[in-house]
Scaffold this active site. Structure first.
Site, PDB file in Angstrom:
ATOM      1  N   ALA A  37       2.908  13.380   8.213  1.00 57.38           N
ATOM      2  CA  ALA A  37       2.440  13.163   9.596  1.00 57.38           C
ATOM      3  C   ALA A  37       1.278  12.171   9.647  1.00 57.38           C
ATOM      4  O   ALA A  37       0.724  11.902  10.722  1.00 57.38           O
ATOM      5  CB  ALA A  37       2.029  14.496  10.214  1.00 57.38           C
ATOM      6  N   ILE A  40       0.204   6.704   6.812  1.00 58.56           N
ATOM      7  CA  ILE A  40       1.265   6.161   5.953  1.00 58.56           C
ATOM      8  C   ILE A  40       2.529   6.992   6.134  1.00 58.56           C
ATOM      9  O   ILE A  40       3.634   6.450   6.238  1.00 58.56           O
ATOM     10  CB  ILE A  40       0.849   6.204   4.460  1.00 58.56           C
ATOM     11  CG1 ILE A  40      -0.359   5.312   4.211  1.00 58.56           C
ATOM     12  CG2 ILE A  40       2.014   5.788   3.569  1.00 58.56           C
ATOM     13  CD1 ILE A  40      -1.028   5.537   2.860  1.00 58.56           C
ATOM     14  N   GLY A  41       2.338   8.313   6.160  1.00 60.21           N
ATOM     15  CA  GLY A  41       3.476   9.227   6.156  1.00 60.21           C
ATOM     16  C   GLY A  41       4.481   8.945   7.259  1.00 60.21           C
ATOM     17  O   GLY A  41       5.699   8.988   7.020  1.00 60.21           O
ATOM     18  N   ASP A  61       3.750  18.354   5.938  1.00 62.82           N
ATOM     19  CA  ASP A  61       2.324  18.091   6.151  1.00 62.82           C
ATOM     20  C   ASP A  61       1.672  19.422   6.502  1.00 62.82           C
ATOM     21  O   ASP A  61       2.367  20.410   6.761  1.00 62.82           O
ATOM     22  CB  ASP A  61       2.109  17.054   7.281  1.00 62.82           C
ATOM     23  CG  ASP A  61       0.784  16.309   7.159  1.00 62.82           C
ATOM     24  OD1 ASP A  61      -0.276  16.969   7.136  1.00 62.82           O
ATOM     25  OD2 ASP A  61       0.806  15.062   7.073  1.00 62.82           O
ATOM     26  N   ASP A 177      -0.207  -3.775  -4.156  1.00 67.35           N
ATOM     27  CA  ASP A 177      -0.916  -4.876  -4.827  1.00 67.35           C
ATOM     28  C   ASP A 177       0.030  -6.044  -5.078  1.00 67.35           C
ATOM     29  O   ASP A 177      -0.352  -7.213  -4.939  1.00 67.35           O
ATOM     30  CB  ASP A 177      -1.514  -4.378  -6.150  1.00 67.35           C
ATOM     31  CG  ASP A 177      -2.472  -3.216  -5.929  1.00 67.35           C
ATOM     32  OD1 ASP A 177      -3.268  -3.290  -4.990  1.00 67.35           O
ATOM     33  OD2 ASP A 177      -2.407  -2.238  -6.697  1.00 67.35           O
ATOM     34  N   HIS A 204      -5.277   0.610  -9.765  1.00 63.43           N
ATOM     35  CA  HIS A 204      -5.271   0.359  -8.317  1.00 63.43           C
ATOM     36  C   HIS A 204      -6.650   0.611  -7.715  1.00 63.43           C
ATOM     37  O   HIS A 204      -6.852   1.545  -6.950  1.00 63.43           O
ATOM     38  CB  HIS A 204      -4.201   1.209  -7.618  1.00 63.43           C
ATOM     39  CG  HIS A 204      -4.198   1.003  -6.131  1.00 63.43           C
ATOM     40  ND1 HIS A 204      -3.796  -0.171  -5.537  1.00 63.43           N
ATOM     41  CD2 HIS A 204      -4.586   1.800  -5.116  1.00 63.43           C
ATOM     42  CE1 HIS A 204      -3.934  -0.083  -4.233  1.00 63.43           C
ATOM     43  NE2 HIS A 204      -4.414   1.101  -3.939  1.00 63.43           N
ATOM     44  N   MET A 255       1.394  -0.313   3.505  1.00 62.67           N
ATOM     45  CA  MET A 255       1.575   0.684   2.441  1.00 62.67           C
ATOM     46  C   MET A 255       2.908   1.403   2.596  1.00 62.67           C
ATOM     47  O   MET A 255       3.580   1.697   1.605  1.00 62.67           O
ATOM     48  CB  MET A 255       0.417   1.693   2.443  1.00 62.67           C
ATOM     49  CG  MET A 255       0.536   2.719   1.344  1.00 62.67           C
ATOM     50  SD  MET A 255       0.601   1.965  -0.311  1.00 62.67           S
ATOM     51  CE  MET A 255       2.084   2.691  -0.974  1.00 62.67           C
TER      52      MET A 255
HETATM   53  N1  NAD Z   1      -1.590   3.607  -3.358  1.00 65.54           N
HETATM   54  C1  NAD Z   1      -1.928   2.758  -2.400  1.00 65.54           C
HETATM   55  O1  NAD Z   1      -1.720   1.550  -2.529  1.00 65.54           O
HETATM   56  C2  NAD Z   1      -2.507   3.266  -1.108  1.00 65.54           C
HETATM   57  C3  NAD Z   1      -2.497   2.425   0.019  1.00 65.54           C
HETATM   58  C4  NAD Z   1      -3.015   2.912   1.208  1.00 65.54           C
HETATM   59  C5  NAD Z   1      -3.544   4.203   1.258  1.00 65.54           C
HETATM   60  N2  NAD Z   1      -3.531   4.971   0.158  1.00 65.54           N
HETATM   61  C6  NAD Z   1      -4.041   6.366   0.188  1.00 65.54           C
HETATM   62  O2  NAD Z   1      -3.079   7.213   0.822  1.00 65.54           O
HETATM   63  C7  NAD Z   1      -3.740   8.361   1.349  1.00 65.54           C
HETATM   64  C8  NAD Z   1      -3.287   8.638   2.769  1.00 65.54           C
HETATM   65  O3  NAD Z   1      -3.683   7.607   3.631  1.00 65.54           O
HETATM   66  P1  NAD Z   1      -3.354   7.673   5.203  1.00 65.54           P
HETATM   67  O4  NAD Z   1      -3.894   6.447   5.808  1.00 65.54           O
HETATM   68  O5  NAD Z   1      -1.948   8.025   5.414  1.00 65.54           O
HETATM   69  O6  NAD Z   1      -4.273   8.924   5.642  1.00 65.54           O
HETATM   70  P2  NAD Z   1      -4.103   9.860   6.917  1.00 65.54           P
HETATM   71  O7  NAD Z   1      -5.352  10.665   7.041  1.00 65.54           O
HETATM   72  O8  NAD Z   1      -3.651   9.071   8.092  1.00 65.54           O
HETATM   73  O9  NAD Z   1      -2.902  10.813   6.522  1.00 65.54           O
HETATM   74  C9  NAD Z   1      -3.001  11.721   5.477  1.00 65.54           C
HETATM   75  C10 NAD Z   1      -2.115  12.900   5.795  1.00 65.54           C
HETATM   76  O10 NAD Z   1      -2.221  13.812   4.712  1.00 65.54           O
HETATM   77  C11 NAD Z   1      -2.167  15.098   5.271  1.00 65.54           C
HETATM   78  N3  NAD Z   1      -2.664  16.101   4.336  1.00 65.54           N
HETATM   79  C12 NAD Z   1      -3.927  16.428   4.021  1.00 65.54           C
HETATM   80  N4  NAD Z   1      -3.936  17.452   3.142  1.00 65.54           N
HETATM   81  C13 NAD Z   1      -2.637  17.747   2.884  1.00 65.54           C
HETATM   82  C14 NAD Z   1      -1.992  18.707   2.078  1.00 65.54           C
HETATM   83  N5  NAD Z   1      -2.690  19.577   1.340  1.00 65.54           N
HETATM   84  N6  NAD Z   1      -0.665  18.736   2.084  1.00 65.54           N
HETATM   85  C15 NAD Z   1       0.056  17.864   2.827  1.00 65.54           C
HETATM   86  N7  NAD Z   1      -0.487  16.948   3.622  1.00 65.54           N
HETATM   87  C16 NAD Z   1      -1.829  16.897   3.649  1.00 65.54           C
HETATM   88  C17 NAD Z   1      -2.984  15.008   6.536  1.00 65.54           C
HETATM   89  O11 NAD Z   1      -2.713  16.093   7.413  1.00 65.54           O
HETATM   90  C18 NAD Z   1      -2.526  13.664   7.072  1.00 65.54           C
HETATM   91  O12 NAD Z   1      -1.439  13.796   7.940  1.00 65.54           O
HETATM   92  C19 NAD Z   1      -5.232   8.067   1.212  1.00 65.54           C
HETATM   93  O13 NAD Z   1      -5.729   8.721   0.076  1.00 65.54           O
HETATM   94  C20 NAD Z   1      -5.289   6.557   1.004  1.00 65.54           C
HETATM   95  O14 NAD Z   1      -6.428   6.152   0.313  1.00 65.54           O
HETATM   96  C21 NAD Z   1      -3.023   4.528  -1.027  1.00 65.54           C
HETATM   97  O1  LMR Z   2      -7.965   0.375   0.102  1.00 68.92           O
HETATM   98  C1  LMR Z   2      -7.673   1.545   0.298  1.00 68.92           C
HETATM   99  O2  LMR Z   2      -8.539   2.425   0.368  1.00 68.92           O
HETATM  100  C2  LMR Z   2      -6.249   1.934   0.517  1.00 68.92           C
HETATM  101  C3  LMR Z   2      -5.299   1.375  -0.498  1.00 68.92           C
HETATM  102  O3  LMR Z   2      -5.642   1.746  -1.798  1.00 68.92           O
HETATM  103  C4  LMR Z   2      -5.105  -0.095  -0.375  1.00 68.92           C
HETATM  104  O4  LMR Z   2      -5.076  -0.791  -1.378  1.00 68.92           O
HETATM  105  O5  LMR Z   2      -4.930  -0.582   0.761  1.00 68.92           O
END
Ligand code: NAD
Ligand code: LMR
Length: 339
Positions: A37, A40-41, A61, A177, A204, A255
């Site tokens: 939810a 990203i989700g 979620d 990346d 990363h 993402m």
């Molecule tokens: N790997 C990458 O390249 C990359 C890129 C962008 C973001 N991210 C990471 O992805 C993560 C999510 O980012 P976002 O923007 O979607 O955040 P967001 O806050 O919009 O969404 C996160 C979701 O996780 C849910 N959540 C929290 N605890 C949970 C649990 N125990 N079980 C299930 N769901 C749970 C929340 O309810 C929320 O819906 C962050 O840690 C962000 O840094 C990684």
């Molecule tokens: O930069 C962040 O915190 C989110 C993610 O890892 C990204 O590369 O966009």
């Protein structure tokens, strides 16, 4: 509309695999999104719903999934969609899953590093991986939650403790990346972005992200200054988005796109499509560090082969040495958290 959306998802496929998209012949595959939810989700769930390799899509979620699942389920594509909410329904969401994608956790705000997310996200990832070990121990796991450099070692330790660790099935998603490196390179080199390939290795976060522009194709005559600027922009790509969003989170749409590409590659590998290669942060012996991102060949069991770094320029060799201390300490922090 539907066919154009599906066509655009099909463009994620490599030319060698486009033929494998004959929907009638593809195996049934369940994909679970944990954190479905979120920022990203939601778009990631949409993109996975458009992927014809998916037959069952489970959206989990802590809240909000009934709405997301109802919405996405109306799209007339192959997969059946179900929403799951809260601890009681986590097992059902995971049972029988082939690929679990984890974008659960908090995102950065301006001024934060990814490591600043450790205190909250480490616990979230640990509890979700404990459930994966119980309900779908053989699933491929795509870790998106930051700090990826630590959350992947956390997942590995949880799986080891549960006695189900299979290093071939655990992936840190670093595809964004690569997506960024391709886009920035194409802009600077003035080449067709659709033809660009750039490996990105290391990890990363900041300097641990090491794009290998010396191996970029199509070749272009870029100056050292251009290469340094492209490297810096790729390393700071996440921060660029965090700052532009000004407190409203980090990259979500790009993402989701990157996560969908990587999950699609994992599904193709599982289905026996040959020569599926993507960069990912995996257990590795190509450097002295136990986890490292590099090109990986995907197959029926997950990682089929961790590919080497290839020839590096002097600038990249320097970057490689520079990233090791930070990556090493992020890995140790993750391992220590579970121990
Ligand atoms: N790997 C990458 O390249 C990359 C890129 C962008 C973001 N991210 C990471 O992805 C993560 C999510 O980012 P976002 O923007 O979607 O955040 P967001 O806050 O919009 O969404 C996160 C979701 O996780 C849910 N959540 C929290 N605890 C949970 C649990 N125990 N079980 C299930 N769901 C749970 C929340 O309810 C929320 O819906 C962050 O840690 C962000 O840094 C990684
Ligand atoms: O930069 C962040 O915190 C989110 C993610 O890892 C990204 O590369 O966009």
């Amino acid at each position: 509309m539907r066919s154009s959306l599906l066509r655009s998802v099909k463009t994620l496929a490599r030319p060698t695999t486009a033929r494998a998209y004959s929907v009638d012949s593809v195996p049934s595959r369940k994909v679970t999104v944990l954190g479905a939810a979120g920022g990203i989700g939601q778009p990631l769930s949409l993109l996975m719903k458009l992927n014809p390799l998916v037959s069952q899509l489970a959206l989990y979620d802590i809240g909000g999934t009934p709405g997301v699942a109802a919405d996405v389920s109306h799209i007339n594509s192959r997969s059946e969609v179900a929403g799951y909410m809260g601890d009681d329904q986590l097992g059902q969401a995971l049972e029988g899953s082939d690929v679990v994608i984890i974008p659960a956790g908090v995102p950065r705000k301006p001024g934060m590093t990814r490591d600043d997310l450790f205190n909250i996200n480490a616990g979230i990832v640990k509890s979700l991986c404990t459930a994966i070990a119980k309900y779908c121990p053989h699933a491929i796991v795509n870790m998106i939650s930051n700090p990826v450099n630590s959350t992947v070692p956390i997942a590995a330790e949880v799986f080891k403790k549960a006695g189900i660790y299979n290093e071939k099935k655990l992936f840190g998603v670093t595809t964004l990346d690569v997506v960024r490196a391709k886009t920035f390179y194409a802009g600077k080199a003035n080449v067709n972005v659709a033809e660009v390939n750039v490996p990105v290795v290391g990890g990363h976060a900041g300097v641990t992200i090491l794009p290998l522009f010396s191996q970029a194709t199509p070749k272009a005559n870029l100056s050292q200054d251009d290469i340094h600027a492209l490297t810096k922009r790729t390393q700071d790509g996440g921060t660029e988005v965090v700052e532009a969003k000004a407190g409203k989170g980090s990259a979500t749409l790009s993402m989701a796109y990157a996560g969908a590409i990587f999950a699609d590659a994992c599904l193709k590998g599982l289905n026996g499509v040959p020569d599926v290669v993507e960069c990912s942060y995996v257990q590795s012996t190509i450097t002295e560090l136990p986890f490292f991102a590099s090109k990986v060949r995907l197959g029926k069991n997950g990682v089929e082969e961790v590919l080497g770094l290839g020839p590096l320029s002097d600038y990249e060799k320097e970057g490689l040495e520079k990233l090791k201390p930070e990556l090493k300490s992020s890995i140790e922090k993750g391992i220590e958290f579970v121990k």
